[in-house]
Design a protein around this motif. Structure first.
Motif, short mmCIF file in Angstrom:
data_model
loop_
_atom_site.label_atom_id
_atom_site.label_comp_id
_atom_site.label_asym_id
_atom_site.label_seq_id
_atom_site.Cartn_x
_atom_site.Cartn_y
_atom_site.Cartn_z
N ARG A 275 0.84 -1.21 0.00
CA ARG A 275 0.00 0.00 0.00
C ARG A 275 0.87 1.26 0.00
NH1 ARG A 275 -5.36 -1.09 -1.28
NH2 ARG A 275 -5.97 -3.04 -0.24
N ILE A 276 2.03 1.19 0.63
CA ILE A 276 2.93 2.34 0.66
C ILE A 276 3.35 2.72 -0.76
CG2 ILE A 276 5.23 3.14 1.37
CD1 ILE A 276 4.88 1.49 3.93
N TYR A 277 3.74 1.71 -1.52
CA TYR A 277 4.18 1.97 -2.90
C TYR A 277 3.00 2.37 -3.78
CZ TYR A 277 8.30 -0.35 -1.09
OH TYR A 277 9.39 -0.68 -0.33
N GLN A 278 1.84 1.80 -3.49
CA GLN A 278 0.65 2.13 -4.27
C GLN A 278 0.22 3.58 -4.06
OE1 GLN A 278 -2.74 -0.34 -3.31
NE2 GLN A 278 -4.15 0.90 -4.54
N TYR A 279 0.26 4.05 -2.81
CA TYR A 279 -0.23 5.39 -2.49
C TYR A 279 0.84 6.48 -2.59
CZ TYR A 279 -4.26 2.89 -0.54
OH TYR A 279 -5.36 2.09 -0.36
N PHE A 280 2.11 6.12 -2.30
CA PHE A 280 3.15 7.15 -2.22
C PHE A 280 4.29 6.95 -3.22
CE2 PHE A 280 1.13 6.88 1.96
CZ PHE A 280 0.77 8.20 2.16
N GLY A 281 4.42 5.77 -3.76
CA GLY A 281 5.41 5.53 -4.81
C GLY A 281 6.73 5.00 -4.30
#
Length: 204
Positions: A43-49
C-alpha cells in the motif's frame, strides 16, 4: 465493504512519522511502517510511490499542521517574539517537526524535493512576517524566520548540548524559552529600526 483509501493513507502517515522521527530516512523500514499501520507494505508503494516520497509526504503534513496550529499574529517586533514563544512551546510538546527537519538536513542536505505545498507554506509564513514587520525586505523576513525555526527546533533535539552548556536545572525549558523570545524580540526590533532609518524624511 469498500477499502477506505484516505483512512489507510492517514494510518500510514501517522506510522511513518513515528518511524522517520526515530530512525531517519535511511534507517526507516517500510515493513515496520506497514506493520504499525496494520496494512500490507505494498500500500505504501501504491499510495506514495517510494519511501522517499512517503518521507516528503510526512514532512509536508507535519509542517502544514504547525502552520495551522502556530500562526503569526499581530504586528510589530512583539508579534514575532510571541510567535517564537508559541513555536517553542509547540515543539516542546511535540518534537515531530524538529526531528523530521533535522533528519532531512542530515541525510539530504540541499537535495530537498521542491514540493509545491512546502514552497507555499514557506511563502505564506514569509508573507505573515512582512505583515507583522511592514517595510523590511523579503530576504530579511526569511532570515528572521529561519533564526526562529533554528532556535525553536534545536531545543528538543539537542538536549545533551543544552545540559552541557547551561546545566541540567529545574525550569531549564522556561529559561531557554525566555532566551529565545528575547533574542527574537531584539532581532525584530533591530530590523524595524533599520527600516525606519531608511525611510526618507518628509518635507516640513
Amino acid at each position: 465493504m469498500a477499502w477506505d483509501t484516505e483512512r489507510t493513507k492517514r494510518q500510514l502517515l501517522h506510522a511513518a512519522m513515528g518511524e522517520f522521527c526515530a530512525r531517519g530516512l535511511a534507517g526507516a523500514r517500510v515493513d515496520r511502517i506497514a506493520a504499525e499501520a496494520g496494512v500490507n507494505k505494498e500500500r505504501i508503494y501504491q499510495y506514495f510511490g517510494s519511501k522517499n516520497a512517503l518521507f516528503d509526504a510526512v514532512i509536508v503534513a507535519a509542517l502544514s499542521t504547525v502552520m495551522d496550529e502556530v500562526p503569526i499574529q499581530g504586528r510589530g517586533p512583539e508579534a514575532m517574539a510571541d510567535y517564537a514563544g508559541r513555536l517553542f512551546d509547540h515543539h516542546q510538546n511535540d518534537a515531530t517537526v524538529p526531528r523530521l527537519l533535522f533528519w532531512e538536513g542530515l541525510e539530504r542536505g540541499h537535495d530537498v524535493v521542491g514540493l509545491p505545498a512546502r514552497l507555499a507554506n514557506c511563502a505564506a509564513k514569509v508573507d505573515s512576517t512582512l505583515t507583522a514587520l511592514p517595510g523590511i525586505s523579503r530576504e530579511a523576513a526569511g532570515d528572521l524566520l529561519i533564526t526562529i525555526v533554528t532556535l525553536c527546533d534545536a531545543a528538543p533535539v539537542l538536549p545533551a548540548l543544552d545540559g552541557l552548556m547551561a546545566g541540567v536545572v529545574p525550569g531549564r525549558a522556561g529559561q531557554r524559552r525566555a532566551a529565545v523570545v528575547r533574542t527574537v524580540l531584539l532581532t525584530a526590533e533591530a530590523l524595524s529600526s533599520e527600516q525606519s532609518q531608511r525611510r526618507p524624511a518628509r518635507a516640513e
